[in-house]
Design a protein around this motif. Sequence first.
Motif, PDB file in Angstrom:
ATOM      1  N   ILE A   1       0.738  -1.368  -0.049  1.00 36.21           N
ATOM      2  CA  ILE A   1       0.038   0.018  -0.074  1.00 36.21           C
ATOM      3  C   ILE A   1       0.904   1.182  -0.051  1.00 36.21           C
ATOM      4  O   ILE A   1       0.729   2.349  -0.687  1.00 36.21           O
ATOM      5  CB  ILE A   1      -1.045   0.052   1.114  1.00 36.21           C
ATOM      6  N   SER A   2       1.929   1.239   0.913  1.00 40.72           N
ATOM      7  CA  SER A   2       2.704   2.226   0.789  1.00 40.72           C
ATOM      8  C   SER A   2       3.583   2.608  -0.437  1.00 40.72           C
ATOM      9  O   SER A   2       3.414   3.627  -1.134  1.00 40.72           O
ATOM     10  CB  SER A   2       4.035   2.153   1.807  1.00 40.72           C
ATOM     11  N   MET A   3       4.003   1.616  -1.349  1.00 37.54           N
ATOM     12  CA  MET A   3       4.658   1.747  -2.638  1.00 37.54           C
ATOM     13  C   MET A   3       3.662   2.338  -3.522  1.00 37.54           C
ATOM     14  O   MET A   3       3.829   3.093  -4.264  1.00 37.54           O
ATOM     15  CB  MET A   3       4.875   0.362  -3.090  1.00 37.54           C
ATOM     16  N   LEU A   4       2.316   1.793  -3.287  1.00 39.92           N
ATOM     17  CA  LEU A   4       1.180   2.209  -4.278  1.00 39.92           C
ATOM     18  C   LEU A   4       0.780   3.553  -3.913  1.00 39.92           C
ATOM     19  O   LEU A   4       0.902   4.344  -5.077  1.00 39.92           O
ATOM     20  CB  LEU A   4       0.005   1.388  -3.963  1.00 39.92           C
ATOM     21  N   ALA A   5       0.657   4.120  -2.659  1.00 35.50           N
ATOM     22  CA  ALA A   5       0.591   5.460  -2.496  1.00 35.50           C
ATOM     23  C   ALA A   5       1.735   6.390  -3.011  1.00 35.50           C
ATOM     24  O   ALA A   5       1.202   7.543  -3.684  1.00 35.50           O
ATOM     25  CB  ALA A   5       0.351   5.716  -1.260  1.00 35.50           C
ATOM     26  N   ASP A   6       2.859   6.135  -2.993  1.00 36.76           N
ATOM     27  CA  ASP A   6       3.836   6.737  -3.556  1.00 36.76           C
ATOM     28  C   ASP A   6       3.580   6.969  -4.970  1.00 36.76           C
ATOM     29  O   ASP A   6       4.023   7.981  -5.665  1.00 36.76           O
ATOM     30  CB  ASP A   6       5.282   6.037  -3.210  1.00 36.76           C
ATOM     31  N   ARG A   7       3.273   5.886  -5.639  1.00 35.18           N
ATOM     32  CA  ARG A   7       2.969   6.130  -7.092  1.00 35.18           C
ATOM     33  C   ARG A   7       2.058   6.975  -7.372  1.00 35.18           C
ATOM     34  O   ARG A   7       1.869   7.831  -8.384  1.00 35.18           O
ATOM     35  CB  ARG A   7       2.772   4.603  -7.533  1.00 35.18           C
ATOM     36  N   ILE A   8       0.705   6.915  -6.898  1.00 37.32           N
ATOM     37  CA  ILE A   8      -0.456   7.695  -7.124  1.00 37.32           C
ATOM     38  C   ILE A   8      -0.326   8.836  -6.643  1.00 37.32           C
ATOM     39  O   ILE A   8      -1.190   9.685  -6.947  1.00 37.32           O
ATOM     40  CB  ILE A   8      -1.634   6.886  -6.649  1.00 37.32           C
ATOM     41  N   ARG A   9       0.624   9.192  -5.765  1.00 35.93           N
ATOM     42  CA  ARG A   9       0.459  10.460  -5.129  1.00 35.93           C
ATOM     43  C   ARG A   9       0.775  11.748  -6.226  1.00 35.93           C
ATOM     44  O   ARG A   9       0.232  12.734  -6.174  1.00 35.93           O
ATOM     45  CB  ARG A   9       1.724  10.699  -4.069  1.00 35.93           C
ATOM     46  N   VAL A  10       1.507  11.299  -7.112  1.00 32.53           N
ATOM     47  CA  VAL A  10       1.672  12.420  -8.137  1.00 32.53           C
ATOM     48  C   VAL A  10       0.359  12.746  -8.996  1.00 32.53           C
ATOM     49  O   VAL A  10       0.201  13.832  -9.568  1.00 32.53           O
ATOM     50  CB  VAL A  10       2.600  11.821  -9.280  1.00 32.53           C
ATOM     51  N   THR A  11      -0.766  11.978  -8.830  1.00 33.17           N
ATOM     52  CA  THR A  11      -2.132  12.480  -9.439  1.00 33.17           C
ATOM     53  C   THR A  11      -2.821  13.630  -8.515  1.00 33.17           C
ATOM     54  O   THR A  11      -3.653  14.136  -9.089  1.00 33.17           O
ATOM     55  CB  THR A  11      -2.939  11.456  -9.394  1.00 33.17           C
ATOM     56  N   ALA A  12      -2.417  13.664  -7.345  1.00 38.20           N
ATOM     57  CA  ALA A  12      -2.804  14.884  -6.445  1.00 38.20           C
ATOM     58  C   ALA A  12      -2.328  16.244  -6.803  1.00 38.20           C
ATOM     59  O   ALA A  12      -1.365  16.881  -6.298  1.00 38.20           O
ATOM     60  CB  ALA A  12      -2.372  14.948  -4.754  1.00 38.20           C
ATOM     61  N   ASP A  13      -2.916  16.565  -7.933  1.00 36.66           N
ATOM     62  CA  ASP A  13      -2.402  17.721  -8.528  1.00 36.66           C
ATOM     63  C   ASP A  13      -3.462  19.161  -8.403  1.00 36.66           C
ATOM     64  O   ASP A  13      -4.230  19.202  -7.514  1.00 36.66           O
ATOM     65  CB  ASP A  13      -2.416  17.519 -10.042  1.00 36.66           C
ATOM     66  N   ALA A  14      -3.309  19.871  -9.476  1.00 34.53           N
ATOM     67  CA  ALA A  14      -4.414  21.033  -9.571  1.00 34.53           C
ATOM     68  C   ALA A  14      -5.728  20.671  -9.445  1.00 34.53           C
ATOM     69  O   ALA A  14      -6.787  21.357  -9.037  1.00 34.53           O
ATOM     70  CB  ALA A  14      -3.957  21.931 -10.507  1.00 34.53           C
TER      71      ALA A  14
ATOM     72  N   LYS B   1      -4.233   7.348 -16.259  1.00 36.23           N
ATOM     73  CA  LYS B   1      -3.010   7.529 -15.243  1.00 36.23           C
ATOM     74  C   LYS B   1      -2.706   6.627 -14.457  1.00 36.23           C
ATOM     75  O   LYS B   1      -1.639   5.991 -14.083  1.00 36.23           O
ATOM     76  CB  LYS B   1      -2.791   8.852 -15.051  1.00 36.23           C
ATOM     77  N   LEU B   2      -3.726   6.323 -13.501  1.00 40.22           N
ATOM     78  CA  LEU B   2      -3.828   5.273 -12.474  1.00 40.22           C
ATOM     79  C   LEU B   2      -3.448   3.896 -13.131  1.00 40.22           C
ATOM     80  O   LEU B   2      -2.784   3.374 -12.532  1.00 40.22           O
ATOM     81  CB  LEU B   2      -5.257   5.264 -11.638  1.00 40.22           C
TER      82      LEU B   2
ATOM     83  N   GLU C   1     -11.853  10.547 -16.663  1.00 44.76           N
ATOM     84  CA  GLU C   1     -11.130   9.480 -17.793  1.00 44.76           C
ATOM     85  C   GLU C   1      -9.643   9.709 -17.766  1.00 44.76           C
ATOM     86  O   GLU C   1      -8.964   8.772 -17.708  1.00 44.76           O
ATOM     87  CB  GLU C   1     -11.549   9.835 -19.012  1.00 44.76           C
ATOM     88  N   GLN C   2      -8.891  10.691 -17.798  1.00 44.32           N
ATOM     89  CA  GLN C   2      -7.313  11.139 -17.916  1.00 44.32           C
ATOM     90  C   GLN C   2      -6.993  10.437 -16.669  1.00 44.32           C
ATOM     91  O   GLN C   2      -5.715   9.690 -16.471  1.00 44.32           O
ATOM     92  CB  GLN C   2      -7.343  12.613 -18.176  1.00 44.32           C
ATOM     93  N   LEU C   3      -7.508  10.652 -15.553  1.00 43.07           N
ATOM     94  CA  LEU C   3      -7.172  10.207 -14.130  1.00 43.07           C
ATOM     95  C   LEU C   3      -6.915   8.795 -13.980  1.00 43.07           C
ATOM     96  O   LEU C   3      -6.017   8.083 -13.637  1.00 43.07           O
ATOM     97  CB  LEU C   3      -7.733  10.850 -12.980  1.00 43.07           C
ATOM     98  N   ALA C   4      -8.168   8.000 -14.513  1.00 43.19           N
ATOM     99  CA  ALA C   4      -8.098   6.764 -14.487  1.00 43.19           C
ATOM    100  C   ALA C   4      -7.119   5.964 -15.539  1.00 43.19           C
ATOM    101  O   ALA C   4      -6.436   5.009 -14.928  1.00 43.19           O
ATOM    102  CB  ALA C   4      -9.770   6.058 -14.981  1.00 43.19           C
TER     103      ALA C   4
ATOM    104  N   ILE D   1     -12.228   1.197 -10.635  1.00 38.58           N
ATOM    105  CA  ILE D   1     -12.209   2.710 -10.417  1.00 38.58           C
ATOM    106  C   ILE D   1     -13.374   3.028 -10.691  1.00 38.58           C
ATOM    107  O   ILE D   1     -13.890   2.922 -11.820  1.00 38.58           O
ATOM    108  CB  ILE D   1     -11.131   3.408 -11.321  1.00 38.58           C
ATOM    109  N   VAL D   2     -13.993   3.924  -9.954  1.00 41.33           N
ATOM    110  CA  VAL D   2     -15.501   4.362 -10.253  1.00 41.33           C
ATOM    111  C   VAL D   2     -15.449   5.801  -9.974  1.00 41.33           C
ATOM    112  O   VAL D   2     -15.217   6.448  -8.901  1.00 41.33           O
ATOM    113  CB  VAL D   2     -16.661   3.851  -9.359  1.00 41.33           C
TER     114      VAL D   2
END
Length: 856
Positions: A487-500, A537-538, A532-535, A559-560
């Motif tokens: 989970i920690s590894m996954l969080a580090d990856r998807i953290r970059v999606t927390a953008d503007a 990217k994820l 759609e772009q977020l999904a 993803i929903v």
Amino acid sequence: MEKLKKLSQLSAQMAVGLSLEQMLVQASDLLRVHYKVDGLSLWDFDAQERCFRCTFYTGSLPSNLGKSIPETKIPASLLDPERFALFTTKRHMNAEETAFLEQYRRHEAAVADYLLTPIAPGEAIEGFLSIRTTCLIGDWKEDDLDTLLVVIAQIKERFLRDKYDRLLKDLQREKSLLDEIQDIAKVGGWEYDLATQSMYWSEETYRIYGYPVGSTIDAQIGIQHYEGEDKAKIIADFEQLLQSQTPYERELRFKDARGKLKWVRTTGRVRVTHGKPTHAFGAFEDITKEKMLINKEHDAHEYLATIINNLNDVIVTVSDTGTILTANARVEDVFGYTPAELVGQNVSCLMPSPYGEVHHQYIESYLKTGNAKILGIGRELPAMKKNQAVFPIELSLTEVLQDNERIFIGIIKDITERKNAEDKIYKLAYFNPLTNLPNAFSFEDHVTRHIEKVRLVNGKLLLVKLDIDNFGKINLSHGRKAGDYAISMLADRIRVTADANFELFHYRGDIFYFLSRHSHVQKEQELILNCEQLATKLFELLEDEIIIEGIKYKLNASIVSSIIDGSHATLEVLYELLNMAVKQVKSEGGNRHVVLDNRAHHYLERRSKIKARLPHAIANDELYLVLQPQLDVHKRYCACEVLIRWHSKELDFVPPNEFIEIAEETGDIFEIGQWILQQVAKLIATHQPKGKVAINISAKQLARADFEHQVLSAFRDHHAPFNKVVLEVTETTLVQDLDIIRAKLERLTALGIEFSIDDFGTGYSSLSYLQNLAIHEIKIDKSFVDEIQDTHKNVPIVDSIIQLAAGLGSRVVAEGVENINQFQYLADRRCELLQGYLFSKPLSIEDWLSFMRRHE
């Protein structure tokens, strides 16, 4: 002579003890008969209100009784005793006096003259006696007038005697009141006659000295109770008072006649009469308690100062110009200044920029307007130490008036440790310790506030849920720590999606949420593109494998995205929408993205309405039964399955696949199941149908401890035979708690009740449990029947179920038979019972009875 005799008798009677009013009544009666007197009135002077008030009146004209005339409205001549000899009449009045008389008395033609006589024992007039006649007084005989004057003199005397008695009573009452006040206030008085050198003390003064009231006293006795320095002071003050008329006021120690030490406050003044001092006088007050209180207050002040200097908070007092007046010892620990360094400085030296620069403006504004946002309210502010370091404080400010000057008391608490602790607590409360991402509490807070923002502009809300598929396998295979690592590894990856565009939250475990920051100002197509772009990217980020203990894992996710109007959005609605959709995606294999719009909300809304109305369906008589016939290969009626239908008054027809699942969730299935048992038992008892009647039993219903009792009660209540019913249960229900289920089945089977496995082959098909349970019937699920296309192509799973049932000695029922090819295929393989729309749809009871008779 007769009149003289009468008046003489009256005069004698009045001298014998009549009251003033009785004297006036008798005089009025006699004067009216013998002297043509039309009216008699008495006016008494009220010294407090400075007016003359009519206290007695007789006569033919309208009464003046109770009326008053202000002293200022009466001509000055009438208030001068020297103006009168004994009386005056209308003829002797001047123009001003006549005008005054006419102003306060309306004249009638019958009134000829007035006699007005003052009651003046000294230099001031205390009242008037007014006599109104119908003849001129000047025409009266001298003897008559003399006798009348005697009567008037006796009335005056009685008037003055009564007034004196009243004044004497008032004086006595005031003296008693003064004595009581002196006793309460502990203040006495003294007076010294300079001519006779005699001393007078009030009763309270005697009490303070400790002497009996009325004891012989003089100035020397009064002075001898002082000692030492205080005695010298009072002797000097008294001599100065007598010699140069210099007043004094002293607070001195004093010992009374019983030897009790007291403190007294004594004053001295001189009374001057006609330019010459005649008496010395003053007040004498016992202030022992006051002194004790002052001493206690002084001690308390020192005690309070000790406490204040040992408090953990800084306490400063500041003038209305911002100057620091006092500071306690704690200020050095907190700010680095000693109290002496701070006193006299402006309080802005304790404030960082820009607070220090604008502080004087704030004070000036408050002094002008009286509006303050900080007085009486604790407020957190930054402060500055002597070394210029800035730190957080909590300031409580209070305003007091001292000597008519505004003083501000500030209590300053260093909250550095508290803020650090709060930050730590906040992080623990609102951030997930594993990923350091905002957690569920933070998520709910942000979403709630975002919903409010969206509603204000009538916009839309976009929320995305990411749920890892089959993540439990990692925990089961490698343990909790390995799962946390993943989970920690996954969080580090998807953290970059927390953008503007999105805020990222780690809700719990393997669930993450993404909240659109600006959905309230974006159009729906733009929001769809964003999610759609977020999904995409994820999914790309999830492509990279995670290595755990040398084993590579590729994580998939369901993803929903939910895009709904703010007016529909609540935290509960969003949870239910996303959970429902994720569950559906996972049931279909997961690893894909679904976008929900307002249609999903409407579906959820319908579910909510069904939930709300379902508990009332039975009471409102909205549920009813339909029956679908089961035929043999010769198309003869053999049995039927009971199905439930709901026609809601508010929702119209609600399909079973909608409300049965909800009833399972809410627990309403228990009441519905019991109702079905009662209705079927009644139907069997009433119509005694051919063959058996099958009833679907919920897993939750079968698991209840009182299930057997419900079945037995329903059939016994209606005297229905047990051997007419088949209870259909799913495979999943049977394998959940095999031992308990087996025991229930055996007890019910012993009564003649049979059991059928519904939707066989879709769950946990296993020979082991089939061999251990008394199963009388197996139903082939419609999904398998649908695979039959023609009579020549084998459908292995259908063939296997038929063969399995034959091996177990159970009959087979195929449901969902809709065409002749399916019928022929199943008939060729000796499927015993067939059910479906090829033969009949589910029928009402009346139509079912008719169908049964036609196909016997």
